[in-house]
Every structure is written in C-alpha cells, then in structure tokens.
Design an enzyme around this catalytic site. Sequence first.
Site, short mmCIF file in Angstrom:
data_model
loop_
_atom_site.label_atom_id
_atom_site.label_comp_id
_atom_site.label_asym_id
_atom_site.label_seq_id
_atom_site.Cartn_x
_atom_site.Cartn_y
_atom_site.Cartn_z
CG ASP A 1 -0.29 -0.44 2.51
OD1 ASP A 1 0.95 -0.43 2.58
OD2 ASP A 1 -1.01 -0.80 3.45
CG ASN B 1 -8.92 -1.72 12.36
OD1 ASN B 1 -7.95 -2.29 11.86
ND2 ASN B 1 -9.45 -0.64 11.83
CG HIS C 1 -5.82 -2.25 9.10
ND1 HIS C 1 -5.91 -1.27 10.06
CD2 HIS C 1 -4.53 -2.21 8.68
CE1 HIS C 1 -4.74 -0.67 10.21
NE2 HIS C 1 -3.87 -1.23 9.38
CD GLU D 1 -8.82 0.83 8.19
OE1 GLU D 1 -8.83 -0.11 9.00
OE2 GLU D 1 -8.22 1.90 8.39
C1 GLP Z 1 -0.59 0.13 8.70
C2 GLP Z 1 -0.26 -0.62 7.41
C3 GLP Z 1 -0.37 -2.10 7.60
C4 GLP Z 1 0.31 -2.48 8.91
C5 GLP Z 1 -0.47 -1.93 10.07
C6 GLP Z 1 0.18 -2.22 11.43
O1 GLP Z 1 -1.77 0.81 8.69
N1 GLP Z 1 -1.02 -0.22 6.26
O2 GLP Z 1 0.22 -2.75 6.49
O3 GLP Z 1 0.36 -3.87 9.03
O4 GLP Z 1 -0.65 -0.55 9.93
O5 GLP Z 1 1.26 -1.38 11.64
P1 GLP Z 1 2.24 -1.44 12.84
O6 GLP Z 1 3.21 -2.53 12.53
O7 GLP Z 1 2.88 -0.10 12.89
O8 GLP Z 1 1.44 -1.75 14.05
#
Ligand code: GLP
Length: 249
Positions: A70, A138, A140, A145
Amino acid sequence: MTKAQFQVFPSPSAVAKAVASHIGEAVRARPQTVLGLATGKTFVPIYEALVALSQETGLSFAEASSFNLDEYVGLAPNHPASFRHYMEEHFFRHIDLPADRALLPEAGGDAEAASLAYEAAIAARGGIDVQLLGIGRNGHIGFNEPGSAFDGRTQVAKLTPSTIAANTSDFPPGEVPPPEAITMGIGTILEAHTIVLVATGAAKAEALARAFLRAADVDCPASALQRHGNVTVFCDDAAYAEIGRQSGK
Ligand code: GLP
C-alpha cells in the site's frame, strides 16, 4: 478454526530473526522470488534483520522483485511518512534489489489506472511468492479496513479514524496521515502463493485472536486468511497471549 501455522517467539527481535531467515531461505531457493512487502513499526526490526542477513551471508536480491501492499494517496515519495520513503530507508537502499523491480502503488495521479497497472504488474511477474503482512489493531491488512470485501482488488481505500490515530506517530509533529491510500485488495493478497503474517506486542493480541479463532468475517479483514492454505503467523508471546488463553495453550 484456522489452518494457519503459528511460530511463537519470546521477543520481537527473535521474531525478526526468524522472519528474516524464512525470507532468506525463499530467496536462496528461488532467486527470482516475488516478494509482497509490508510497512509499519512491526517491520522495522524485520528489515533490519534481513539487511544484516544479506550483509553477513551475501544473500542477494538481484533477481528478485517486490510489490508493497500500500501507499498513502497524495504523499510525495520523499515525504518522511510515505511508505516509499520507509522502504528506501529501512530496506531498499541497503540491498541489491534493482530499483525498477521494487514497486509500490503509484498514489500520486490517476488512482484507478494506477490500481489496474499494479495488478497487471503483479500478474506479469507470475504472482507473489511470499506475501508479508502486518495486522492493524482493528484487524486490517494492508489498508483493507473492517467491511472490505474478501475478493477486493487493488483500489483506493478510506482509512478509519482508529488507523489514522494509530499511524499519526509515523508523521512529523503537527501532521496526520492522509484519509486515503491505495492498497492491494484482500482478493489480491489471497492470491499470493504463501503468506507470512507478523504480529508483535500486546496491542495485537485481540486482533490476532479475532482473526484466527472466530469464523471468518469481513468485520475482521485478517480473518480472510483462514481461506488461504499456506499462512504462517510469526508472533511474540505478547501478541499470542489471547490465542493462548482462549485455546488453553
Ligand atoms: C498500517 C499498514 C499495515 C500495517 C499496520 C500495522 O496501517 N497499512 O500494512 O500492518 O498498519 O502497523 P504497525 O506494525 O505499525 O502496528
């Protein structure tokens, strides 16, 4: 109940070493491996371990390709919180993966055209061999989402207020994340040949249990992974705690 395999480690650094070695083995076995890459705080120690592995063992990415999950819509590639910037800093500039094969969704122009082009580029490489995934609190995955269709393709997605809040600390003081991103869809993700989900820390324990111990449901995007036959979850004790509690292990 899930078919996913769980590998549980005592600390995030032990998780990072194990994931790095898993990816290293895949790239050694098939130098043309197509990697699906993720960002987020979880992956910082993982890229660090993978860079160290590459420097220590001569592991080469010269024939590999990568597609990130993304990118925020509207952030310039050199913005300090863009995922392009993250990938350059933590991974790409330290390894020999050719720049023209290290792709992220192009989130600067016509998003619909960019989404279609991204899907076509993945298909032209023969699909993703190893897809790395984190998990949001959540549930995702990528920026899919809660409520996202399990057969969704690469598209523009709106971020929820909780994801914007969780990711604000990645931005310079006074800035907040853009409200939209281009993300691989859940359908795109499920086409990867193998999937590695990484979760560390107590803040991910609920989401992990919800994803794998309950029936798959669009309210928890990561639960779609129950429909994939080759998922390995690398997590630490803290992230595994709720699964352990609910399953009596
Ligand atoms: C972001 C990314 C995800 C990631 C998630 C968790 O929003 N788009 O790909 O897995 O958050 O991130 P973190 O590792 O900082 O908790």
